[in-house]
Design a protein around this motif. Sequence first.
Motif, PDB file in Angstrom:
ATOM      1  N   ASP A 168       0.765  -1.187  -0.110  1.00 57.50           N
ATOM      2  CA  ASP A 168      -0.294  -0.079  -0.120  1.00 57.50           C
ATOM      3  C   ASP A 168       0.838   1.141   0.065  1.00 57.50           C
ATOM      4  O   ASP A 168       2.221   1.204   0.176  1.00 57.50           O
ATOM      5  CB  ASP A 168      -1.024   0.000   1.166  1.00 57.50           C
ATOM      6  N   TYR A 169       0.260   2.323  -0.361  1.00 53.75           N
ATOM      7  CA  TYR A 169       0.951   3.716  -0.187  1.00 53.75           C
ATOM      8  C   TYR A 169      -0.059   4.648   0.485  1.00 53.75           C
ATOM      9  O   TYR A 169      -1.329   4.393   0.360  1.00 53.75           O
ATOM     10  CB  TYR A 169       1.368   4.170  -1.517  1.00 53.75           C
ATOM     11  N   LEU A 170       0.551   5.659   1.062  1.00 54.07           N
ATOM     12  CA  LEU A 170      -0.278   6.838   1.314  1.00 54.07           C
ATOM     13  C   LEU A 170       0.659   8.097   1.180  1.00 54.07           C
ATOM     14  O   LEU A 170       1.635   8.048   1.169  1.00 54.07           O
ATOM     15  CB  LEU A 170      -0.746   6.870   2.775  1.00 54.07           C
ATOM     16  N   ASN A 218       2.200  -4.837   3.802  1.00 54.29           N
ATOM     17  CA  ASN A 218       1.568  -5.378   4.948  1.00 54.29           C
ATOM     18  C   ASN A 218       2.038  -6.712   5.215  1.00 54.29           C
ATOM     19  O   ASN A 218       1.349  -8.037   4.618  1.00 54.29           O
ATOM     20  CB  ASN A 218      -0.093  -5.281   4.496  1.00 54.29           C
ATOM     21  N   SER A 263      -8.896  -3.775  -4.753  1.00 52.28           N
ATOM     22  CA  SER A 263      -8.757  -3.159  -3.454  1.00 52.28           C
ATOM     23  C   SER A 263      -9.190  -1.860  -3.217  1.00 52.28           C
ATOM     24  O   SER A 263      -9.366  -1.161  -4.196  1.00 52.28           O
ATOM     25  CB  SER A 263      -7.070  -3.424  -3.247  1.00 52.28           C
ATOM     26  N   GLY A 264      -9.223  -1.462  -2.068  1.00 52.32           N
ATOM     27  CA  GLY A 264      -9.623  -0.147  -1.917  1.00 52.32           C
ATOM     28  C   GLY A 264      -9.675   0.151  -0.269  1.00 52.32           C
ATOM     29  O   GLY A 264      -9.282  -0.669   0.475  1.00 52.32           O
ATOM     30  N   ARG A 265      -9.935   1.367   0.047  1.00 50.25           N
ATOM     31  CA  ARG A 265      -9.833   2.004   1.309  1.00 50.25           C
ATOM     32  C   ARG A 265     -11.295   2.424   1.623  1.00 50.25           C
ATOM     33  O   ARG A 265     -11.818   3.358   0.681  1.00 50.25           O
ATOM     34  CB  ARG A 265      -8.904   2.876   1.500  1.00 50.25           C
ATOM     35  N   ILE A 266     -11.678   2.730   2.540  1.00 55.23           N
ATOM     36  CA  ILE A 266     -12.865   3.307   2.994  1.00 55.23           C
ATOM     37  C   ILE A 266     -12.335   4.480   4.193  1.00 55.23           C
ATOM     38  O   ILE A 266     -11.831   4.163   5.178  1.00 55.23           O
ATOM     39  CB  ILE A 266     -13.938   2.182   4.045  1.00 55.23           C
ATOM     40  N   PRO A 267     -12.492   5.604   3.844  1.00 52.26           N
ATOM     41  CA  PRO A 267     -12.185   6.820   4.351  1.00 52.26           C
ATOM     42  C   PRO A 267     -12.867   6.853   5.731  1.00 52.26           C
ATOM     43  O   PRO A 267     -13.723   6.473   5.996  1.00 52.26           O
ATOM     44  CB  PRO A 267     -12.595   8.238   3.831  1.00 52.26           C
ATOM     45  N   ILE A 268     -11.980   6.958   7.003  1.00 47.61           N
ATOM     46  CA  ILE A 268     -12.510   7.100   8.250  1.00 47.61           C
ATOM     47  C   ILE A 268     -13.552   7.950   8.552  1.00 47.61           C
ATOM     48  O   ILE A 268     -14.580   7.740   9.295  1.00 47.61           O
ATOM     49  CB  ILE A 268     -11.429   7.181   9.235  1.00 47.61           C
TER      50      ILE A 268
END
Length: 154
Positions: free
Chosen positions: A16-18, A112, A132-137
Amino acid sequence: MQESNDVTLDELGPVDYLVVEFPAGAQNFTGEMADELTRMSEAGTIRILDMLILQKSDDGSVDALEIDDIPGTDDIRALEATIAEILAADDVEHLAAAMLPGSVAGVLVWENCWAAPFASAARRAGGQLIASGRIPIQAIAASIEAEISAEEGN
């Protein structure tokens, strides 16, 4: 193909990256972020693959600095795996496009490690990651708040 620390490509976990942006005048680098990265790396939760600092000038030009090029980063630099510097110039341009002029951003690419055994098992079974994905907080918080409001309204 053999990678650093005797990890083969088949044994790698998801990567992953951010990008964390700090607007002009709002940078407060206390070392807390580096401490957390160190803690997660030493615990074997993640393996840092690449780190960059991006500086976007007021005219929109971008300077990218590898963590190796920044004085005083010896502790965090030691965490970076030898398969580092995986981001290309095109990646940097893409990541910097979202930045505001005058801001500084940190870019982190990590493996990870906690998910590596599952990822390896999936590959051995013939599976491949197709999404793949992310759910923002913020979205999760809004969903929880809406649920609580609905329950209170009943």
